[in-house]
Enzyme design. Sequence first.
Site, PDB file in Angstrom:
ATOM      1  N   ILE A 102      52.016  31.893  71.587  1.00  0.00           N
ATOM      2  CA  ILE A 102      51.449  33.210  71.327  1.00  0.00           C
ATOM      3  C   ILE A 102      50.012  33.251  71.847  1.00  0.00           C
ATOM      4  CG2 ILE A 102      50.740  32.530  68.975  1.00  0.00           C
ATOM      5  CD1 ILE A 102      51.330  35.432  68.080  1.00  0.00           C
ATOM      6  N   CYS A 103      49.600  34.422  72.277  1.00  0.00           N
ATOM      7  CA  CYS A 103      48.213  34.677  72.661  1.00  0.00           C
ATOM      8  C   CYS A 103      47.805  33.767  73.827  1.00  0.00           C
ATOM      9  CB  CYS A 103      47.310  34.496  71.434  1.00  0.00           C
ATOM     10  SG  CYS A 103      45.584  34.996  71.638  1.00  0.00           S
ATOM     11  N   GLY A 104      46.673  33.111  73.734  1.00  0.00           N
ATOM     12  CA  GLY A 104      46.151  32.304  74.826  1.00  0.00           C
ATOM     13  C   GLY A 104      47.040  31.160  75.242  1.00  0.00           C
ATOM     14  N   THR A 106      50.023  31.380  75.957  1.00  0.00           N
ATOM     15  CA  THR A 106      50.861  31.846  77.066  1.00  0.00           C
ATOM     16  C   THR A 106      50.167  31.608  78.406  1.00  0.00           C
ATOM     17  OG1 THR A 106      50.027  34.124  76.919  1.00  0.00           O
ATOM     18  CG2 THR A 106      52.007  33.592  75.633  1.00  0.00           C
ATOM     19  N   ALA A 153      54.603  35.758  72.894  1.00  0.00           N
ATOM     20  CA  ALA A 153      54.122  36.987  72.260  1.00  0.00           C
ATOM     21  C   ALA A 153      52.624  37.124  72.506  1.00  0.00           C
ATOM     22  CB  ALA A 153      54.403  36.980  70.759  1.00  0.00           C
TER      23      ALA A 153
END
Length: 200
Positions: A102-104, A106, A153
């Site tokens: 999730i977030c960074g 990715t 996400a």
Amino acid sequence: MTRKPAHLAVYDTFADWETGHTTAHLARAGYGIRTVGPTREPVTTLGGMRIQPDLALDDLRPEDSSLLILTGADLWDSGDDLAPFARTARAFLDAGVPVAAICGATAGLAREGLLDDRDHTSAVSFYLAATGYAGGERYVDADAVTDGNLVTAGPTEPVAFAREVFRLLGVYEGEVLDAWYRLFHDSDAAAYAVLEKAAQ
């Protein structure tokens, strides 16, 4: 049934609000939650909490895990300190063990080449494009995306992130999964009755 634990990666600037739904409900479903740091030394989250990792990354093996969870952190965008976690994600996926990012995180997976051939999402498409990865055509503008054993996400979707993890691991399914999402994402009180009935 004995389940292998889910492993939560922790590191300095770890975005501690992004995985609370995921880890809490996995624990309720019988998954042990073990934290994995760069070393066994304590780390400090963005929220200022200190976490003592259960094990160091070098000691983590895919065959001992049900899932690797990677959260956002400032460190994903400020250098290569967290690149070993992305390489570990590759080892997990190669071994057929799920990864949820999730977030960074990715962006870390994008730099590792793990999103080039998989449908995925993140904060926004141009955030991942800045990594120089080759997977832009596989970007999906959605709250969370599952492709095979990989969940992705953006930072504003911790509930959708959890939903996809639960679907992938079979923690909740069908009407119950939908009710769980409606309760925690939409504050839909009617969904609570569905969950209560399922728990009986």
